[in-house]
Scaffold this motif. Structure first.
Motif, PDB file in Angstrom:
ATOM      1  N   GLU A 248       0.824  -1.206   0.000  1.00  0.00           N
ATOM      2  CA  GLU A 248       0.000   0.000   0.000  1.00  0.00           C
ATOM      3  C   GLU A 248       0.861   1.260   0.000  1.00  0.00           C
ATOM      4  OE1 GLU A 248      -2.775  -0.404   3.205  1.00  0.00           O
ATOM      5  OE2 GLU A 248      -3.840  -2.049   2.218  1.00  0.00           O
ATOM      6  N   THR A 249       1.976   1.220   0.702  1.00  0.00           N
ATOM      7  CA  THR A 249       2.899   2.355   0.691  1.00  0.00           C
ATOM      8  C   THR A 249       3.479   2.547  -0.710  1.00  0.00           C
ATOM      9  OG1 THR A 249       3.459   2.021   3.012  1.00  0.00           O
ATOM     10  CG2 THR A 249       5.030   3.285   1.688  1.00  0.00           C
ATOM     11  N   ASP A 250       3.887   1.455  -1.332  1.00  0.00           N
ATOM     12  CA  ASP A 250       4.430   1.530  -2.698  1.00  0.00           C
ATOM     13  C   ASP A 250       3.409   2.109  -3.667  1.00  0.00           C
ATOM     14  OD1 ASP A 250       6.761   0.448  -1.753  1.00  0.00           O
ATOM     15  OD2 ASP A 250       6.395  -1.572  -2.567  1.00  0.00           O
ATOM     16  N   TRP A 251       2.162   1.662  -3.570  1.00  0.00           N
ATOM     17  CA  TRP A 251       1.112   2.162  -4.454  1.00  0.00           C
ATOM     18  C   TRP A 251       0.842   3.633  -4.183  1.00  0.00           C
ATOM     19  CZ3 TRP A 251       0.426   0.213  -8.819  1.00  0.00           C
ATOM     20  CH2 TRP A 251       0.478  -1.159  -9.031  1.00  0.00           C
ATOM     21  N   GLY A 252       0.882   4.022  -2.914  1.00  0.00           N
ATOM     22  CA  GLY A 252       0.677   5.430  -2.576  1.00  0.00           C
ATOM     23  C   GLY A 252       1.740   6.319  -3.201  1.00  0.00           C
ATOM     24  N   ILE A 253       2.973   5.868  -3.129  1.00  0.00           N
ATOM     25  CA  ILE A 253       4.076   6.616  -3.747  1.00  0.00           C
ATOM     26  C   ILE A 253       3.889   6.683  -5.250  1.00  0.00           C
ATOM     27  CG2 ILE A 253       6.568   6.548  -4.236  1.00  0.00           C
ATOM     28  CD1 ILE A 253       6.892   5.372  -1.356  1.00  0.00           C
ATOM     29  N   GLU A 254       3.532   5.572  -5.854  1.00  0.00           N
ATOM     30  CA  GLU A 254       3.316   5.523  -7.308  1.00  0.00           C
ATOM     31  C   GLU A 254       2.191   6.467  -7.729  1.00  0.00           C
ATOM     32  OE1 GLU A 254       4.213   4.402 -11.137  1.00  0.00           O
ATOM     33  OE2 GLU A 254       5.293   3.843  -9.326  1.00  0.00           O
ATOM     34  N   LEU A 255       1.115   6.476  -6.974  1.00  0.00           N
ATOM     35  CA  LEU A 255      -0.012   7.349  -7.310  1.00  0.00           C
ATOM     36  C   LEU A 255       0.340   8.824  -7.125  1.00  0.00           C
ATOM     37  CD1 LEU A 255      -2.951   5.236  -5.885  1.00  0.00           C
ATOM     38  CD2 LEU A 255      -2.357   5.593  -8.292  1.00  0.00           C
ATOM     39  N   ARG A 256       1.125   9.152  -6.100  1.00  0.00           N
ATOM     40  CA  ARG A 256       1.577  10.538  -5.928  1.00  0.00           C
ATOM     41  C   ARG A 256       2.483  10.952  -7.085  1.00  0.00           C
ATOM     42  NH1 ARG A 256       1.943   9.018  -0.576  1.00  0.00           N
ATOM     43  NH2 ARG A 256       4.196   8.805  -0.647  1.00  0.00           N
ATOM     44  N   THR A 257       3.334  10.016  -7.533  1.00  0.00           N
ATOM     45  CA  THR A 257       4.199  10.295  -8.674  1.00  0.00           C
ATOM     46  C   THR A 257       3.367  10.570  -9.914  1.00  0.00           C
ATOM     47  OG1 THR A 257       5.972   8.939  -7.774  1.00  0.00           O
ATOM     48  CG2 THR A 257       6.021   9.339 -10.142  1.00  0.00           C
ATOM     49  N   ARG A 258       2.355   9.758 -10.139  1.00  0.00           N
ATOM     50  CA  ARG A 258       1.484   9.955 -11.306  1.00  0.00           C
ATOM     51  C   ARG A 258       0.728  11.274 -11.208  1.00  0.00           C
ATOM     52  NH1 ARG A 258       4.625   7.653 -13.842  1.00  0.00           N
ATOM     53  NH2 ARG A 258       4.843   5.449 -13.554  1.00  0.00           N
ATOM     54  N   ASP A 259       0.356  11.688  -9.992  1.00  0.00           N
ATOM     55  CA  ASP A 259      -0.322  12.966  -9.826  1.00  0.00           C
ATOM     56  C   ASP A 259       0.619  14.114 -10.187  1.00  0.00           C
ATOM     57  OD1 ASP A 259      -2.633  14.548  -9.027  1.00  0.00           O
ATOM     58  OD2 ASP A 259      -1.380  15.173  -7.329  1.00  0.00           O
ATOM     59  N   ARG A 260       1.884  14.012  -9.766  1.00  0.00           N
ATOM     60  CA  ARG A 260       2.889  15.016 -10.155  1.00  0.00           C
ATOM     61  C   ARG A 260       3.029  15.060 -11.669  1.00  0.00           C
ATOM     62  NH1 ARG A 260       6.841  17.404  -7.165  1.00  0.00           N
ATOM     63  NH2 ARG A 260       8.273  17.283  -8.894  1.00  0.00           N
ATOM     64  N   GLN A 261       3.017  13.881 -12.285  1.00  0.00           N
ATOM     65  CA  GLN A 261       3.170  13.830 -13.735  1.00  0.00           C
ATOM     66  C   GLN A 261       1.944  14.388 -14.449  1.00  0.00           C
ATOM     67  OE1 GLN A 261       4.399   9.760 -14.328  1.00  0.00           O
ATOM     68  NE2 GLN A 261       6.548  10.343 -14.240  1.00  0.00           N
ATOM     69  N   ARG A 262       0.765  14.221 -13.852  1.00  0.00           N
ATOM     70  CA  ARG A 262      -0.451  14.809 -14.422  1.00  0.00           C
ATOM     71  C   ARG A 262      -0.288  16.330 -14.441  1.00  0.00           C
ATOM     72  NH1 ARG A 262      -4.423  17.223 -12.031  1.00  0.00           N
ATOM     73  NH2 ARG A 262      -3.800  16.505  -9.970  1.00  0.00           N
ATOM     74  N   LYS A 263       0.239  16.889 -13.361  1.00  0.00           N
ATOM     75  CA  LYS A 263       0.473  18.329 -13.301  1.00  0.00           C
ATOM     76  C   LYS A 263       1.545  18.743 -14.303  1.00  0.00           C
ATOM     77  CE  LYS A 263      -0.969  18.549  -8.505  1.00  0.00           C
ATOM     78  NZ  LYS A 263      -0.529  18.646  -7.110  1.00  0.00           N
ATOM     79  N   LEU A 264       2.554  17.897 -14.495  1.00  0.00           N
ATOM     80  CA  LEU A 264       3.607  18.175 -15.463  1.00  0.00           C
ATOM     81  C   LEU A 264       3.037  18.202 -16.882  1.00  0.00           C
ATOM     82  CD1 LEU A 264       6.564  18.673 -16.146  1.00  0.00           C
ATOM     83  CD2 LEU A 264       6.933  16.197 -16.034  1.00  0.00           C
TER      84      LEU A 264
END
Length: 151
Positions: A78-94
């Motif tokens: 769950e921690t790994d998925w949370g990090i992955e989803l936060r990364t994808r959110d940053r990329q959405r903003k990018l």
């Protein structure tokens, strides 16, 4: 905003994908058609690589089981998925920044500081193609932000 390793990797992937005979040079007129085409292609390829990675994340979310038998394994997943989803959110903003940069190219405003109107510079744009300010203007902006946060 700090650049993450994923952003750098994606940008490097985009640079390799468009590797051509042309590289913008200080010897030519600033933001000529060749330079604009180079940055347009770089931005489009960077966006494509981000969308491809996001698609792979979505697929693995749909395929991968989230229920491990061991509580520690589950917490780790769950921690790994949370990090992955936060990364994808940053990329959405990018991606929004990339789209804005592409609109600036179309409008003839790309490569010029939104604060001072001065050229941002090829080295900065090659390092950070979505830059909207010169280094000096960005530093002043960050100082003002820090002061207002500290208040």
């Amino acid at each position: 905003m700090a650049t993450t390793a994923n952003e750098i990797d994606g940008l490097e992937t985009a640079r390799r994908a468009i590797a051509a005979d042309y590289v913008p040079s200080e010897d030519e007129s600033y933001m000529n058609e060749s330079q604009q085409d180079y940055f347009r292609l770089l931005l489009l390829e960077w966006k494509r690589s981000i969308l491809s990675a996001a698609s792979a994340t979505l697929q693995s979310l749909q395929d991968g089981p989230m229920r491990e038998a061991d509580l520690n394994d589950r917490a780790s997943s769950e921690t790994d998925w949370g990090i992955e989803l936060r990364t994808r959110d940053r990329q959405r903003k990018l991606i929004a920044k990339i789209d804005a940069a592409l609109r600036r190219i179309d409008a003839g405003e790309y490569g010029f500081c939104e604060v001072t109107g001065d050229p941002i510079g090829l080295k900065r744009l090659i390092a950070r193609p979505v830059a909207t300010m010169t280094v000096e203007a960005q530093e002043a902006h960050e100082r003002r932000e820090k002061i207002s946060r500290d208040d």
